[in-house]
Design a protein around this motif. Structure first.
Motif, short mmCIF file in Angstrom:
data_model
loop_
_atom_site.label_atom_id
_atom_site.label_comp_id
_atom_site.label_asym_id
_atom_site.label_seq_id
_atom_site.Cartn_x
_atom_site.Cartn_y
_atom_site.Cartn_z
N ASP A 72 0.93 -1.29 -0.05
CA ASP A 72 0.02 0.06 0.18
C ASP A 72 1.00 1.08 -0.09
N SER A 73 2.08 1.22 -0.02
CA SER A 73 3.01 2.20 0.25
C SER A 73 2.92 3.54 -0.77
N PRO A 74 2.71 2.95 -2.06
CA PRO A 74 2.73 4.13 -3.09
C PRO A 74 1.33 4.92 -2.76
N MET A 75 0.16 4.03 -2.71
CA MET A 75 -1.00 4.77 -2.48
C MET A 75 -1.06 5.61 -1.13
N ASN A 104 0.73 8.85 -2.04
CA ASN A 104 0.05 9.62 -2.81
C ASN A 104 -1.33 10.45 -2.36
N GLU A 105 -1.82 9.70 -1.15
CA GLU A 105 -3.01 10.06 -0.24
C GLU A 105 -2.32 11.31 0.53
N LEU A 106 -0.94 11.19 1.24
CA LEU A 106 -0.56 12.03 2.01
C LEU A 106 -0.14 13.37 1.32
N LYS A 141 -1.87 14.74 -1.03
CA LYS A 141 -3.08 15.56 -1.44
C LYS A 141 -3.09 16.39 -0.16
N PHE A 142 -2.28 16.23 1.04
CA PHE A 142 -2.61 16.89 2.03
C PHE A 142 -1.40 17.64 2.41
N GLY A 143 -0.45 17.82 1.38
CA GLY A 143 0.91 18.43 1.74
C GLY A 143 1.95 17.55 2.62
N ILE A 144 1.61 16.44 2.47
CA ILE A 144 2.48 15.76 3.70
C ILE A 144 3.38 14.66 2.84
N SER A 145 4.63 15.03 3.10
CA SER A 145 5.77 13.98 2.71
C SER A 145 6.58 13.40 3.75
N VAL A 146 6.50 11.96 3.52
CA VAL A 146 7.18 11.29 4.50
C VAL A 146 8.47 10.55 4.13
N SER A 147 9.02 11.19 2.91
CA SER A 147 10.07 10.83 2.63
C SER A 147 11.08 11.04 3.43
N ASN A 148 12.04 9.92 3.52
CA ASN A 148 13.35 9.91 4.45
C ASN A 148 14.52 10.29 3.57
#
Length: 105
Positions: free
Chosen positions: A84-87, A90-92, A94-101
């Motif tokens: 589910d990681s790509p989905m 993508n959803e995050l 939409k809210f301007g949230i990036s969890v990239s490390n």
């Protein structure tokens, strides 16, 4: 039993991340530690209330089965998170949230 591509590619990583890293994080979480202590306390009270060695043995077998099933559920949840990681990313977004490390720099 035939292993999926995810299992073949990540089995060692999954075991380390789930059963070592995630477990350590959980043990350091106050809410988890409290719930685990409560579970252990109730289990011991129940074990102490049993009157025969057969009853205590069955309770120990039940605890082992629950622990094994819980470990399997953790692995399924981890695999699902990978799938589910790509989905999720993508959803995050939409809210301007990036969890990239970016720790690989």
């Amino acid at each position: 039993m035939k292993k999926t591509a995810v299992e073949r590619a990540f089995i060692g990583l999954m075991e380390e991340r789930i059963h070592q890293v995630a477990r350590e994080k959980a043990m350091n979480d106050p809410e988890y530690a409290s719930a685990d202590e409560k579970k252990s306390s109730i289990f011991e009270r129940l074990r102490d209330s049993l009157t025969t060695e057969k009853q205590r043995s069955l309770l120990d077998d039940l605890e082992g089965a629950w622990t094994y099933a819980g470990g399997l559920m953790q692995e399924f949840a981890y695999r699902q998170g990978i799938e589910d990681s790509p989905m999720i990313h993508n959803e995050l977004k939409k809210f301007g949230i990036s969890v990239s490390n970016d720790s690989t720099k």
